[in-house]
Design a protein around this motif. Sequence first.
Motif, mmCIF file in Angstrom:
data_model
loop_
_atom_site.group_PDB
_atom_site.id
_atom_site.type_symbol
_atom_site.label_atom_id
_atom_site.label_comp_id
_atom_site.label_asym_id
_atom_site.label_seq_id
_atom_site.Cartn_x
_atom_site.Cartn_y
_atom_site.Cartn_z
ATOM 1 N N ASP A 117 -29.726 -59.331 -56.434
ATOM 2 C CA ASP A 117 -29.768 -58.768 -55.056
ATOM 3 C C ASP A 117 -30.470 -57.479 -55.136
ATOM 4 O O ASP A 117 -31.268 -57.086 -54.337
ATOM 5 C CB ASP A 117 -28.581 -58.786 -54.434
ATOM 6 N N TYR A 118 -30.250 -56.642 -56.048
ATOM 7 C CA TYR A 118 -30.780 -55.011 -56.278
ATOM 8 C C TYR A 118 -32.280 -55.441 -56.566
ATOM 9 O O TYR A 118 -33.024 -54.562 -55.820
ATOM 10 C CB TYR A 118 -29.883 -54.417 -57.467
ATOM 11 N N ALA A 119 -32.701 -56.183 -57.417
ATOM 12 C CA ALA A 119 -33.995 -56.304 -57.691
ATOM 13 C C ALA A 119 -35.003 -56.691 -56.564
ATOM 14 O O ALA A 119 -35.982 -56.439 -56.279
ATOM 15 C CB ALA A 119 -34.379 -57.073 -59.147
ATOM 16 N N CYS A 120 -34.366 -57.826 -55.748
ATOM 17 C CA CYS A 120 -34.797 -58.424 -54.522
ATOM 18 C C CYS A 120 -35.199 -56.979 -53.471
ATOM 19 O O CYS A 120 -36.000 -56.994 -52.747
ATOM 20 C CB CYS A 120 -34.398 -59.251 -54.059
ATOM 21 N N ASP A 121 -34.067 -56.286 -53.502
ATOM 22 C CA ASP A 121 -34.239 -55.062 -52.433
ATOM 23 C C ASP A 121 -35.227 -54.058 -53.168
ATOM 24 O O ASP A 121 -36.011 -53.428 -52.240
ATOM 25 C CB ASP A 121 -32.967 -54.434 -52.331
ATOM 26 N N GLN A 122 -35.114 -53.782 -54.391
ATOM 27 C CA GLN A 122 -36.068 -52.695 -54.988
ATOM 28 C C GLN A 122 -37.424 -52.760 -55.147
ATOM 29 O O GLN A 122 -38.067 -51.945 -54.914
ATOM 30 C CB GLN A 122 -35.345 -52.123 -56.530
ATOM 31 N N TYR A 123 -37.710 -54.191 -55.413
ATOM 32 C CA TYR A 123 -39.275 -54.330 -56.223
ATOM 33 C C TYR A 123 -39.870 -55.351 -55.050
ATOM 34 O O TYR A 123 -39.259 -56.504 -54.369
ATOM 35 C CB TYR A 123 -39.338 -54.845 -57.295
ATOM 36 N N PRO A 124 -41.266 -55.664 -55.163
ATOM 37 C CA PRO A 124 -42.000 -56.258 -54.070
ATOM 38 C C PRO A 124 -42.136 -57.737 -54.559
ATOM 39 O O PRO A 124 -43.151 -58.469 -55.003
ATOM 40 C CB PRO A 124 -43.257 -55.746 -54.135
ATOM 41 N N VAL A 125 -40.956 -58.263 -54.622
ATOM 42 C CA VAL A 125 -40.842 -59.605 -55.085
ATOM 43 C C VAL A 125 -40.172 -60.581 -54.154
ATOM 44 O O VAL A 125 -39.692 -60.393 -52.871
ATOM 45 C CB VAL A 125 -39.659 -59.697 -56.282
ATOM 46 N N ASN A 126 -40.408 -61.919 -54.444
ATOM 47 C CA ASN A 126 -39.881 -63.095 -53.493
ATOM 48 C C ASN A 126 -38.769 -63.456 -53.606
ATOM 49 O O ASN A 126 -38.477 -64.228 -54.833
ATOM 50 C CB ASN A 126 -41.081 -64.182 -53.382
ATOM 51 N N LYS A 127 -37.547 -63.474 -53.111
ATOM 52 C CA LYS A 127 -36.221 -63.785 -53.280
ATOM 53 C C LYS A 127 -35.884 -65.184 -53.306
ATOM 54 O O LYS A 127 -35.112 -65.487 -53.847
ATOM 55 C CB LYS A 127 -35.197 -62.829 -52.414
ATOM 56 N N GLU A 128 -37.234 -65.941 -52.723
ATOM 57 C CA GLU A 128 -36.871 -67.378 -52.711
ATOM 58 C C GLU A 128 -37.519 -67.866 -54.091
ATOM 59 O O GLU A 128 -37.505 -69.031 -54.366
ATOM 60 C CB GLU A 128 -37.456 -67.990 -51.617
ATOM 61 N N SER A 129 -37.946 -66.854 -55.076
ATOM 62 C CA SER A 129 -38.366 -67.424 -56.293
ATOM 63 C C SER A 129 -38.110 -66.807 -57.437
ATOM 64 O O SER A 129 -38.818 -65.928 -57.989
ATOM 65 C CB SER A 129 -40.087 -67.430 -56.261
ATOM 66 N N VAL A 130 -36.908 -66.782 -57.798
ATOM 67 C CA VAL A 130 -36.200 -65.994 -58.815
ATOM 68 C C VAL A 130 -35.787 -66.996 -60.047
ATOM 69 O O VAL A 130 -35.345 -67.998 -59.720
ATOM 70 C CB VAL A 130 -34.809 -65.388 -58.167
ATOM 71 N N THR A 131 -36.586 -66.690 -61.138
ATOM 72 C CA THR A 131 -36.284 -67.249 -62.440
ATOM 73 C C THR A 131 -35.193 -66.649 -63.394
ATOM 74 O O THR A 131 -35.650 -65.510 -63.741
ATOM 75 C CB THR A 131 -37.391 -67.951 -62.935
ATOM 76 N N LEU A 132 -34.298 -67.314 -63.811
ATOM 77 C CA LEU A 132 -33.514 -66.725 -64.771
ATOM 78 C C LEU A 132 -33.923 -67.214 -66.311
ATOM 79 O O LEU A 132 -34.029 -68.383 -66.482
ATOM 80 C CB LEU A 132 -31.743 -66.935 -64.698
ATOM 81 N N LEU A 133 -34.364 -66.289 -67.377
ATOM 82 C CA LEU A 133 -34.682 -66.925 -68.620
ATOM 83 C C LEU A 133 -33.676 -66.355 -69.617
ATOM 84 O O LEU A 133 -33.522 -65.136 -69.634
ATOM 85 C CB LEU A 133 -35.996 -66.307 -68.930
ATOM 86 N N GLY A 134 -32.838 -66.997 -70.197
ATOM 87 C CA GLY A 134 -31.854 -66.634 -71.121
ATOM 88 C C GLY A 134 -31.795 -67.276 -72.417
ATOM 89 O O GLY A 134 -32.585 -68.460 -72.737
ATOM 90 N N PHE A 135 -31.537 -66.343 -73.466
ATOM 91 C CA PHE A 135 -31.385 -67.146 -74.636
ATOM 92 C C PHE A 135 -29.840 -67.014 -75.515
ATOM 93 O O PHE A 135 -29.341 -65.996 -75.110
ATOM 94 C CB PHE A 135 -32.240 -66.494 -75.749
ATOM 95 N N SER A 136 -29.227 -68.044 -75.923
ATOM 96 C CA SER A 136 -27.849 -68.090 -76.494
ATOM 97 C C SER A 136 -26.941 -67.706 -75.421
ATOM 98 O O SER A 136 -26.780 -68.235 -74.385
ATOM 99 C CB SER A 136 -28.040 -67.435 -77.720
#
Length: 217
Positions: free
Chosen positions: A94-113
């Motif tokens: 939520d913070y990132a979507c408010d803070q930066y010029p991004v599309n909150k409908e296109s959020v990807t999480l990339l995780g390892f382990s």
Amino acid sequence: MFTLDLHYITRPSTLKENAPLLIMCHGYGSDENDLFSFASELPEELFIISLRAPYTLQPFGNAWYAINFDANQNKWSDDEQAKESREKIAGFIDYACDQYPVNKESVTLLGFSQGTILSYAVALTYPEKVKNVIALSGYINPNIIPENFESIDYSKLHFYCSHGSADQVIPVEWARKAPKFLEALNIDFKYSEFPVGHGVAPQNFYEFKNWLLNKIQ
């Protein structure tokens, strides 16, 4: 009110607005620079943020939650800490979507382990916040997702899951439970195995990169 208490680094997008957002969650004992090494090879339109897990380890590295060992060298996860980290990541979205010029409908999480375990948990708890998950060398921990998960709408989620068939840290059998779990929830997913240990083979990287390219169009 979410307070920002996760350290992070960014790579801006070539797009000035509505950029697809990619948030990276590293593994146990690592930091935000680890997965960020992928950034230069990923699509330029992605706005990339790499998080540092909140718990500091000695002598170095960070963790999303503690892994404890008993006298018989059995290990178990601190699920309460894991849930706290799940909430921190969900709040950070939520913070990132408010803070930066991004599309909150296109959020990807990339995780390892361990970062993958958390990425699964965030997406399966807050599917409205996430569109795609790239789950590398991890597994689904049912103790850190909602008890009523079977009644939640996951129709807009997409998962790319991969594991090393010779993984000596997280047994591949644990990862192999994910396809059946996701299938039962009618979640779109791709599952792949590669003949490596606890890491990301080059062909693994190119496969998830191509998968992601199709998902952010």
